[in-house]
Design a protein around this motif. Sequence first.
Motif, mmCIF file in Angstrom:
data_model
loop_
_atom_site.group_PDB
_atom_site.id
_atom_site.type_symbol
_atom_site.label_atom_id
_atom_site.label_comp_id
_atom_site.label_asym_id
_atom_site.label_seq_id
_atom_site.Cartn_x
_atom_site.Cartn_y
_atom_site.Cartn_z
ATOM 1 N N SER A 1 42.713 -25.502 -69.269
ATOM 2 C CA SER A 1 43.393 -24.632 -68.611
ATOM 3 C C SER A 1 42.707 -23.794 -69.333
ATOM 4 O O SER A 1 42.748 -23.758 -71.288
ATOM 5 C CB SER A 1 44.842 -24.388 -69.471
ATOM 6 N N PRO A 2 42.391 -22.555 -69.376
ATOM 7 C CA PRO A 2 42.005 -20.822 -70.325
ATOM 8 C C PRO A 2 42.978 -21.176 -71.102
ATOM 9 O O PRO A 2 42.853 -20.392 -72.651
ATOM 10 C CB PRO A 2 41.979 -19.981 -69.167
ATOM 11 N N VAL A 3 44.255 -20.781 -71.107
ATOM 12 C CA VAL A 3 45.239 -20.973 -72.268
ATOM 13 C C VAL A 3 44.901 -21.778 -73.646
ATOM 14 O O VAL A 3 44.947 -21.129 -74.832
ATOM 15 C CB VAL A 3 46.882 -20.809 -71.748
ATOM 16 N N TYR A 4 44.274 -22.909 -72.922
ATOM 17 C CA TYR A 4 44.543 -23.590 -73.716
ATOM 18 C C TYR A 4 42.703 -23.534 -74.796
ATOM 19 O O TYR A 4 42.918 -23.634 -76.395
ATOM 20 C CB TYR A 4 43.704 -25.092 -73.810
ATOM 21 N N ARG A 5 42.150 -23.226 -74.072
ATOM 22 C CA ARG A 5 41.012 -22.453 -74.288
ATOM 23 C C ARG A 5 40.833 -21.614 -75.535
ATOM 24 O O ARG A 5 40.522 -21.796 -76.980
ATOM 25 C CB ARG A 5 39.631 -22.420 -73.542
ATOM 26 N N ARG B 1 43.143 -20.716 -77.508
ATOM 27 C CA ARG B 1 43.738 -21.178 -78.004
ATOM 28 C C ARG B 1 43.384 -22.071 -78.995
ATOM 29 O O ARG B 1 43.340 -21.448 -80.523
ATOM 30 C CB ARG B 1 45.243 -22.204 -77.739
ATOM 31 N N LYS B 2 42.438 -22.193 -78.443
ATOM 32 C CA LYS B 2 41.378 -23.365 -79.680
ATOM 33 C C LYS B 2 39.919 -22.517 -80.131
ATOM 34 O O LYS B 2 40.181 -22.317 -81.619
ATOM 35 C CB LYS B 2 40.888 -24.431 -78.951
ATOM 36 N N LYS B 3 40.459 -21.603 -79.842
ATOM 37 C CA LYS B 3 39.304 -20.041 -80.503
ATOM 38 C C LYS B 3 39.428 -19.201 -81.312
ATOM 39 O O LYS B 3 39.475 -19.349 -82.285
ATOM 40 C CB LYS B 3 38.949 -19.117 -78.785
ATOM 41 N N ILE B 4 41.626 -19.064 -81.477
ATOM 42 C CA ILE B 4 42.342 -18.386 -81.725
ATOM 43 C C ILE B 4 42.294 -19.144 -83.742
ATOM 44 O O ILE B 4 42.258 -18.452 -84.672
ATOM 45 C CB ILE B 4 42.969 -18.065 -81.385
ATOM 46 N N GLU B 5 41.901 -20.680 -82.703
ATOM 47 C CA GLU B 5 42.590 -21.825 -83.861
ATOM 48 C C GLU B 5 41.371 -21.528 -84.771
ATOM 49 O O GLU B 5 41.586 -21.511 -86.404
ATOM 50 C CB GLU B 5 42.334 -23.278 -83.877
ATOM 51 N N HIS B 6 39.630 -21.840 -84.351
ATOM 52 C CA HIS B 6 38.894 -21.829 -84.899
ATOM 53 C C HIS B 6 38.739 -20.768 -85.978
ATOM 54 O O HIS B 6 37.798 -20.421 -86.801
ATOM 55 C CB HIS B 6 37.979 -21.958 -84.031
ATOM 56 N N ALA B 7 39.200 -19.891 -85.184
ATOM 57 C CA ALA B 7 38.729 -18.085 -86.399
ATOM 58 C C ALA B 7 39.491 -17.967 -87.838
ATOM 59 O O ALA B 7 39.003 -17.730 -88.321
ATOM 60 C CB ALA B 7 39.355 -16.826 -84.851
ATOM 61 N N LEU B 8 40.958 -18.802 -86.708
ATOM 62 C CA LEU B 8 41.790 -18.366 -88.328
ATOM 63 C C LEU B 8 41.313 -19.705 -89.580
ATOM 64 O O LEU B 8 41.195 -19.340 -90.533
ATOM 65 C CB LEU B 8 43.364 -19.593 -87.514
ATOM 66 N N GLY C 1 32.393 -27.263 -60.409
ATOM 67 C CA GLY C 1 31.608 -26.431 -61.467
ATOM 68 C C GLY C 1 31.288 -27.017 -62.531
ATOM 69 O O GLY C 1 30.960 -28.386 -62.652
ATOM 70 N N GLU C 2 30.389 -26.455 -63.408
ATOM 71 C CA GLU C 2 29.877 -27.061 -64.494
ATOM 72 C C GLU C 2 30.635 -27.346 -66.065
ATOM 73 O O GLU C 2 31.673 -26.870 -66.068
ATOM 74 C CB GLU C 2 28.698 -26.148 -65.216
ATOM 75 N N PRO C 3 30.684 -28.723 -66.574
ATOM 76 C CA PRO C 3 31.185 -29.288 -67.882
ATOM 77 C C PRO C 3 30.705 -28.256 -68.379
ATOM 78 O O PRO C 3 29.865 -27.597 -69.157
ATOM 79 C CB PRO C 3 30.256 -30.485 -68.246
ATOM 80 N N GLN C 4 31.856 -28.134 -69.447
ATOM 81 C CA GLN C 4 31.790 -27.213 -70.585
ATOM 82 C C GLN C 4 32.715 -27.821 -72.298
ATOM 83 O O GLN C 4 33.344 -28.779 -72.040
ATOM 84 C CB GLN C 4 33.760 -25.851 -70.662
ATOM 85 N N PHE C 5 31.214 -27.603 -72.656
ATOM 86 C CA PHE C 5 31.497 -28.282 -74.106
ATOM 87 C C PHE C 5 33.198 -27.681 -75.150
ATOM 88 O O PHE C 5 32.931 -26.366 -75.161
ATOM 89 C CB PHE C 5 30.592 -28.154 -74.971
ATOM 90 N N GLN C 6 33.889 -27.763 -76.034
ATOM 91 C CA GLN C 6 34.591 -27.382 -76.911
ATOM 92 C C GLN C 6 34.197 -27.843 -77.750
ATOM 93 O O GLN C 6 33.996 -29.642 -78.377
ATOM 94 C CB GLN C 6 35.595 -27.844 -76.635
#
Length: 443
Positions: A371-375, A377-384, A89-94
């Motif tokens: 992992s989807p859980v990590y991603r 968590r990162k989205k929640i962290e950025h939202a906070l 699959g394709e690379p994903q950017f965080q």
Amino acid sequence: MSTERDEIAVVGAGLAGCLLACFLARRGYPVALYERRPDPRTGRVERGRSINLALSERGLDALRRIGLAEQVMADALPMRGRMIHPVAGEPQFQSYSVDGDRAINSISRGALNNALLTAAAALPGVRIAFDHRLVGLDPTSGELTFETPQGKVTGTASVVLGADGAGSAVRGQLLAYGVLTESLDFLDYGYKELTVPPIGGEFALDPGALHIWPRGTSMMIALPNPDRSFTCTLFWPTHGTQSFASLGSPAAIERHFTTHYPDLVPLAPNLVDDYQHNPVGVLGTVRCTPWQVAGKVGLVGDAAHAIVPFYGQGANCAFEDVVELDRCLDECADHWASALPLYQHRRQANAEAIARMALTNFVEMRDKVASPVYRTRKKIEHALERALPGRYVSQYELVSFSTTPYAQVRRRVRRQYAAVGAVAAGALALLAGGVGAALGRRR
Ligand code: FAD
């Protein structure tokens, strides 16, 4: 600043040693900078040894103080996030920061070292002795013994500062005199560097990211270089059935990479050669105490506290040591017997904090980032971070984009997690209560 000062010996003209020489010379000290190797500005680069590194705010802060940041950053390649490469699959950017703007900087280790050496050499009072390997030190008299191509030579200094890296000979001498204890915790993992050359003169991967191939028990990362190549670093156990020791032939190497790193293989035409000829480096955490003896001998950088490289902070932390030592000299009016203990007092807990965060980050990078859980968590962290600007700040931002002391970062992040946990538990209790009441009404 005084005019009449005794010579300070700095052992090791690596990153910390050269920076330290600059800071001390600015204070008016005569400095003798001793380096075991020949002048790197005229010599060859060692094969497969950490070609580039990520410089972030702490390192930049130190370079700004000696007016070198602009020069060093001229060739830096900003990396604004991680590019995660799955097996398929394709690379994903965080992105690293909530605004996506903040970046850590890929720079050439050799170029940084050379810039610092040249800056130190240009300052009045600095003399640099290459091909001088420290082999003896009397911590009471300050007498130093070096092996040189011409044989053994000795010197003395009023203060001796060991900036001679993870395997520090200065630390070894203090150990031999029984005035220091150390612990060395090696990982079962080693590292090997591989190269992705430019394709048609262009970068073969996105140069705006730090690339990660997380594979659970192993991991590879890649950082861009100014010549448009990438240096990849493969982290893998040193022994066992799945380890550096397990790939004995070119066919086995190709098979392994095709299975686990399929998108890398077409980009790395010298993969087998690199793999067979580049050395496996060791990784570990060095702890020792004290970092200074009688205000006469001190340790900075990796010599005092080498850490694993998974937060990209070893050099940044070493630079911070130098800034702190300079600050202590200011506060103690250059009285070394007061300044060195103060420096140790202020830095030791911070070095321990980043040592622990770096070890934890290894698990995060090699395992969790995909992992989807990590991603989530990162989205929640950025939202906070967006909702509570300046009040909720991620650990990564505090470590890489601020100069908040590392020990404070750990305490603050624990408080943040506790607050989020408490709110989440409260929300869950409310939700459960609401759901329970609704179910009760439906009976
Ligand atoms: P060194 O850079 O090791 O310098 C020590 C110097 O002392 C050398 O020049 C050596 O030749 C000299 N020396 C040694 N023994 C003697 C002797 N007996 N006599 C005289 N001279 C001697 N850090 C980051 O901040 N960002 C990163 O991205 C990063 N990536 C890394 C990746 C890898 C794979 C590794 C292994 C490390 C990484 N680091 C990174 C850590 C960083 O390289 C070190 O923390 C940093 O180099 C420490 O600087 P130093 O000056 O204390 O030691």
